[in-house]
Design a protein around this motif. Structure first.
Motif, mmCIF file in Angstrom:
data_model
loop_
_atom_site.group_PDB
_atom_site.id
_atom_site.type_symbol
_atom_site.label_atom_id
_atom_site.label_comp_id
_atom_site.label_asym_id
_atom_site.label_seq_id
_atom_site.Cartn_x
_atom_site.Cartn_y
_atom_site.Cartn_z
ATOM 1 N N ASN A 52 11.163 -4.497 9.705
ATOM 2 C CA ASN A 52 10.139 -3.658 9.071
ATOM 3 C C ASN A 52 9.885 -4.242 7.679
ATOM 4 O OD1 ASN A 52 8.495 -1.504 8.401
ATOM 5 N ND2 ASN A 52 10.158 0.007 8.348
ATOM 6 N N ILE A 53 9.066 -5.306 7.624
ATOM 7 C CA ILE A 53 8.934 -6.051 6.364
ATOM 8 C C ILE A 53 8.158 -5.286 5.298
ATOM 9 C CG2 ILE A 53 9.159 -8.320 7.434
ATOM 10 C CD1 ILE A 53 6.103 -8.674 7.029
ATOM 11 N N GLN A 54 8.347 -5.736 4.070
ATOM 12 C CA GLN A 54 7.674 -5.125 2.923
ATOM 13 C C GLN A 54 6.421 -5.918 2.554
ATOM 14 O OE1 GLN A 54 11.497 -5.137 0.630
ATOM 15 N NE2 GLN A 54 10.752 -3.149 -0.067
ATOM 16 N N ALA B 2 10.507 2.184 1.111
ATOM 17 C CA ALA B 2 11.271 1.207 0.322
ATOM 18 C C ALA B 2 11.527 1.750 -1.095
ATOM 19 C CB ALA B 2 10.469 -0.080 0.236
ATOM 20 N N GLN B 5 10.233 -0.587 -7.083
ATOM 21 C CA GLN B 5 10.485 -1.932 -7.574
ATOM 22 C C GLN B 5 9.474 -2.277 -8.649
ATOM 23 O OE1 GLN B 5 10.941 -4.810 -4.560
ATOM 24 N NE2 GLN B 5 12.394 -3.610 -3.383
ATOM 25 N N PHE B 10 -0.155 -7.884 -6.102
ATOM 26 C CA PHE B 10 -0.521 -7.553 -4.715
ATOM 27 C C PHE B 10 -0.347 -6.060 -4.453
ATOM 28 C CE2 PHE B 10 0.401 -7.792 0.003
ATOM 29 C CZ PHE B 10 -0.916 -8.007 0.359
ATOM 30 N N PHE B 14 -3.341 -3.527 -3.490
ATOM 31 C CA PHE B 14 -3.215 -2.684 -2.301
ATOM 32 C C PHE B 14 -3.391 -1.212 -2.682
ATOM 33 C CE2 PHE B 14 -0.798 -0.016 0.615
ATOM 34 C CZ PHE B 14 -1.183 -0.480 1.860
ATOM 35 N N ASN B 52 6.991 -1.263 -3.138
ATOM 36 C CA ASN B 52 6.856 -2.388 -2.205
ATOM 37 C C ASN B 52 7.063 -1.814 -0.804
ATOM 38 O OD1 ASN B 52 6.823 -4.946 -1.097
ATOM 39 N ND2 ASN B 52 8.782 -5.579 -1.995
ATOM 40 N N ILE B 53 6.001 -1.212 -0.250
ATOM 41 C CA ILE B 53 6.157 -0.456 0.999
ATOM 42 C C ILE B 53 6.386 -1.357 2.208
ATOM 43 C CG2 ILE B 53 4.837 1.537 0.216
ATOM 44 C CD1 ILE B 53 2.523 0.570 2.042
ATOM 45 N N GLN B 54 6.895 -0.736 3.262
ATOM 46 C CA GLN B 54 7.182 -1.442 4.516
ATOM 47 C C GLN B 54 6.047 -1.237 5.511
ATOM 48 O OE1 GLN B 54 11.196 0.495 4.738
ATOM 49 N NE2 GLN B 54 11.803 -1.525 5.456
ATOM 50 N N LEU B 55 6.070 -2.061 6.564
ATOM 51 C CA LEU B 55 5.053 -1.952 7.621
ATOM 52 C C LEU B 55 4.956 -0.534 8.173
ATOM 53 C CD1 LEU B 55 5.384 -5.125 9.911
ATOM 54 C CD2 LEU B 55 3.656 -4.635 8.179
ATOM 55 N N SER B 56 6.103 0.141 8.302
ATOM 56 C CA SER B 56 6.094 1.505 8.839
ATOM 57 C C SER B 56 5.251 2.440 7.975
ATOM 58 C CB SER B 56 7.524 2.036 8.965
ATOM 59 O OG SER B 56 8.217 1.838 7.753
ATOM 60 N N VAL B 58 2.733 1.401 6.007
ATOM 61 C CA VAL B 58 1.345 0.956 6.195
ATOM 62 C C VAL B 58 0.754 1.688 7.398
ATOM 63 C CG1 VAL B 58 -0.108 -1.013 6.881
ATOM 64 C CG2 VAL B 58 1.698 -1.333 5.165
ATOM 65 N N LEU B 59 1.518 1.734 8.488
ATOM 66 C CA LEU B 59 1.045 2.399 9.703
ATOM 67 C C LEU B 59 0.842 3.898 9.456
ATOM 68 C CD1 LEU B 59 0.372 2.169 12.708
ATOM 69 C CD2 LEU B 59 2.764 2.651 13.192
ATOM 70 N N ALA B 62 -2.299 4.439 7.486
ATOM 71 C CA ALA B 62 -3.465 4.205 8.345
ATOM 72 C C ALA B 62 -3.727 5.435 9.214
ATOM 73 C CB ALA B 62 -3.236 2.976 9.220
ATOM 74 N N PHE B 73 -6.007 -3.570 4.297
ATOM 75 C CA PHE B 73 -5.883 -4.883 3.644
ATOM 76 C C PHE B 73 -7.243 -5.529 3.400
ATOM 77 C CE2 PHE B 73 -1.752 -3.964 5.282
ATOM 78 C CZ PHE B 73 -0.911 -4.440 4.288
ATOM 79 N N GLU B 82 -0.169 -14.538 -7.812
ATOM 80 C CA GLU B 82 1.268 -14.362 -8.029
ATOM 81 C C GLU B 82 1.998 -15.609 -7.553
ATOM 82 O OE1 GLU B 82 2.584 -10.838 -5.874
ATOM 83 O OE2 GLU B 82 1.462 -9.711 -7.330
#
Lengths: 82, 82
Positions: A52-54, B2, B5, B10, B14, B52-56, B58-59, B62, B73, B82
């Motif tokens: 689950n990348i950041q 996450a 940070q 980026f 976002f 610095n959020i994770q894919l989960s 993002v979903l 959405a 994105f 960067e």
């Protein structure tokens, strides 16, 4: 890099698309890793949908592939899938 | 989610785009949070580029906005930033 977690349909879809972008460019895991700040062993795991990348890793992968980050998300995904 | 940070260009880009998508839909932080599995206080932090959020996530965002993840994105970003 986020810790290893359960696979999700979204991670798997993202990973498949990443693999497509990488192989279209004839890059091995190691070659992609050399172009960005992601460990080569993790690239394989990301492509399998195991991580689950950041956002920071999304950006690194985009740099490594020399694509805009949005291109990493240009795959079909049904929101009702998860 | 996450952990908090350092801000990155980026994450900030976002976040600005997320804010645009949310406000276009006349949703408050709380209303968006109610539609997805992201804490409302974190939505504000994500929009400021502080997480610095994770894919989960993002979903989840959405789903909350009822957009395809790729739309999150669809903003301009200079990879050399960067």
């Amino acid at each position: 890099m986020a810790k290893k977690q359960t696979k999700t349909a979204f991670q798997v879809a993202f990973g498949k698309h990443l693999e497509k972008l990488r192989t279209e460019r004839d890059l091995s895991y190691r070659q992609l890793a050399q172009r960005c700040d992601v460990d080569f062993s993790n690239i394989s795991k990301i492509e399998k949908g195991e991580i689950n990348i950041q956002l920071s890793s999304v950006l690194q992968l985009a740099k490594g592939l020399n694509v805009n980050p949005k291109q990493l998300f240009e795959f079909e995904f049904d929101l009702d899938k998860e």
